[in-house]
Scaffold this active site. Structure first.
Site, mmCIF file in Angstrom:
data_model
loop_
_atom_site.group_PDB
_atom_site.id
_atom_site.type_symbol
_atom_site.label_atom_id
_atom_site.label_comp_id
_atom_site.label_asym_id
_atom_site.label_seq_id
_atom_site.Cartn_x
_atom_site.Cartn_y
_atom_site.Cartn_z
ATOM 1 N N PHE A 138 0.816 -1.214 0.000
ATOM 2 C CA PHE A 138 0.000 0.000 0.000
ATOM 3 C C PHE A 138 0.851 1.266 0.000
ATOM 4 O O PHE A 138 0.392 2.338 -0.409
ATOM 5 C CB PHE A 138 -0.951 0.001 1.204
ATOM 6 C CG PHE A 138 -0.338 0.434 2.506
ATOM 7 C CD1 PHE A 138 -0.413 1.757 2.933
ATOM 8 C CD2 PHE A 138 0.309 -0.475 3.328
ATOM 9 C CE1 PHE A 138 0.138 2.158 4.132
ATOM 10 C CE2 PHE A 138 0.862 -0.081 4.524
ATOM 11 C CZ PHE A 138 0.782 1.236 4.931
ATOM 12 N N LYS A 139 2.107 1.146 0.419
ATOM 13 C CA LYS A 139 2.978 2.328 0.443
ATOM 14 C C LYS A 139 3.140 2.949 -0.940
ATOM 15 O O LYS A 139 3.425 4.144 -1.067
ATOM 16 C CB LYS A 139 4.347 1.961 1.011
ATOM 17 C CG LYS A 139 4.321 1.250 2.362
ATOM 18 C CD LYS A 139 3.858 2.139 3.475
ATOM 19 C CE LYS A 139 3.803 1.419 4.805
ATOM 20 N NZ LYS A 139 5.095 1.129 5.386
#
Length: 473
Positions: free
Chosen positions: A113-114
């Site tokens: 998700f980063k």
């Protein structure tokens, strides 16, 4: 929009200044001087926007020093289907008829998700540095996914060098290989003999040396960087609209949490007017946040008390972004936050239980739960068997805790944090089969490793940074 510090310093500048700044001069984190809000009708007007245009609408009030046309271009270059492998960018997938939904955030370049924020950082760093004819040396710390996401975002960015600290031997083999297989002239991987919190403390110690920071142009990409939090708030809006609920209907979100940046982005969206009900914090065995939201007591865990778990990106005993949340809970009192953080630094327990501040915490919509290794295995196996979907162990923490806090008739959106391929040993143990991985990562563990191991010592880190940069001159 101007920015201030969570510890009281005012006039940090506009977005571009805090983008490059990292920590504020007083050690605090940058926050906007006020939080703009959307009216119910303005929210409805956002409902049908494509992701990049929605990102512009959400982020523009905070980014007023970049011309509108340039910001739109940067966001359209960032949020492209060919980068995130979906026309929706962040698809929302129901888990059968359970009322649980997965917000898919892990289809980007590093499978975590980063990427959702880091890809934007790569674009906006390059833009601002070119406008100023400057260079930046990013110093970051990762418990697993921030490092690879940052490095993939900064590849081929000649004005940026990345020095990324990671806890030696505490990431999955896939995570380690993603970072240490890179052999690029602007990427420097540093394994620190310690835990993630030691890495994070080293980053803060270097930032606290104003002379070194200025001389070597040190910046940050960790979730202490405001631009990351802001970019992450967008996908809460996108998820809400994807459910196509009646105007004003509430949605709950469950977020696997270690450093508190991802879930704080959800709180930012809520403060901006998005109808978010509960924000559920899912912890693993390192349950500092669970303890706080259950009792009001916040006490960081020293490195020797941080457990090594099967959801390693959450093996954190000190949640950096928690300071931003307490700043809002304290009525934006930098003096109050500075006092709390001085106590935290002395190893004391900050206990808000029974205080007016605890009433504000309870009114903020946060609740918390925790998960264990056995819980993760059972949840991965259950989701695979029941819904035909493999999830990674961090997402499993979220699904387990999210189920516990489900409310009748209210969707519970669980944020996916990484693809299961990044943690295939745990997934194999749970489900009896290996998760598929994208072809580009098929044999990544067999590739060469490039990086150094350093002691948990700030002088050793400064010496390494200085030597590498002097060689590049």
């Amino acid at each position: 929009m101007k920015y201030v510090s969570t510890r009281g310093a005012a006039n940090l500048g506009q977005f571009s200044e805090v983008l490059l700044m990292g920590l504020a001069p007083d050690g605090g984190l940058a926050m906007p001087e006020h939080l703009p809000t959307f009216s119910p009708q303005e929210l409805e007007d956002l409902r049908r926007l494509k992701y990049a245009d929605l990102a512009f609408a959400v982020m523009r009030p905070f980014i007023t020093d970049i011309p509108e046309a340039d910001l739109r271009r940067l966001l359209h270059e960032t949020y492209r289907p060919e980068v995130f492998h979906s026309p929706d960018i962040t698809p929302v997938t129901p888990l059968g008829n359970s009322g649980l939904f997965l917000l898919e955030l892990s289809n980007g370049p590093s499978l975590a998700f980063k990427d959702m924020a880091m890809q934007f950082l790569g674009q906006v760093f390059e833009y601002v540095l070119e406008q100023r004819d400057e260079y930046l040396n990013i110093l970051g710390a990762t418990s697993g996914d921030t490092g690879s996401a940052a490095e993939y975002a900064m590849l081929n960015k000649p004005r940026v060098n990345v020095f990324m600290l990671s806890p030696h031997g505490r990431m999955s083999a896939f995570q380690q290989a993603q970072m240490f297989s890179l052999q690029e002239p602007n990427i420097f991987n540093i394994a620190v003999e310690g835990v993630f919190d030691d890495c994070q403390d080293l980053v803060k110690a270097v930032n606290a040396d104003a002379g070194f920071k200025a001389t070597y142009r040190i910046g940050a990409v960790n979730s202490i960087n405001w631009a990351r939090v802001l970019a992450q708030a967008v996908y809460y809006f996108r998820a809400y609209f994807a459910l196509d609920l009646p105007a004003g209907a509430e949605v709950d979100f469950c977020v696997p949490s270690g450093n508190f940046g991802n879930v704080f982005a959800g709180y930012l969206a809520k403060k901006m007017g998005l109808p978010v009900g509960q924000l559920v914090v899912a912890s693993n065995e390192n349950d500092v946040l669970h303890e706080f939201f259950s009792t009001g007591a916040y006490q960081v865990r020293p490195g020797e008390r941080v457990a090594k778990t099967s959801s390693p990106s959450m093996d954190i005993g000190k949640a950096s972004n928690f300071e931003r949340y307490l700043y809002l809970i304290a009525g934006e009192s930098g003096e109050q936050v500075a006092g709390w953080w001085q106590a935290v630094g002395r190893g004391e327990v900050v206990n808000l239980g029974g205080t007016p501040h605890w009433n504000a915490v309870q009114a903020s919509g946060f609740v918390a739960g925790r998960s264990t290794h056995a819980d993760r295995l059972r949840t991965i196996a259950h989701v695979d068997r029941q819904y035909g979907r493999l999830i990674d162990p961090h997402t499993a923490d979220g699904v387990l805790v999210g189920q516990h806090f489900q409310r009748p008739g209210v969707p519970m959106v669980c944020l996916e944090t990484a693809l299961p391929a990044k943690f295939e040993e745990t997934v194999l143990e749970a489900a009896g089969r290996r998760p598929e991985r994208p072809e580009r990562f098929r044999d990544i563990e067999q590739q060469g490793r490039h990086g150094v191991v350093l002691p948990n010592d700030v002088q050793a880190l400064k010496t390494y940074i200085r030597e590498q940069l002097e060689q590049k001159i």
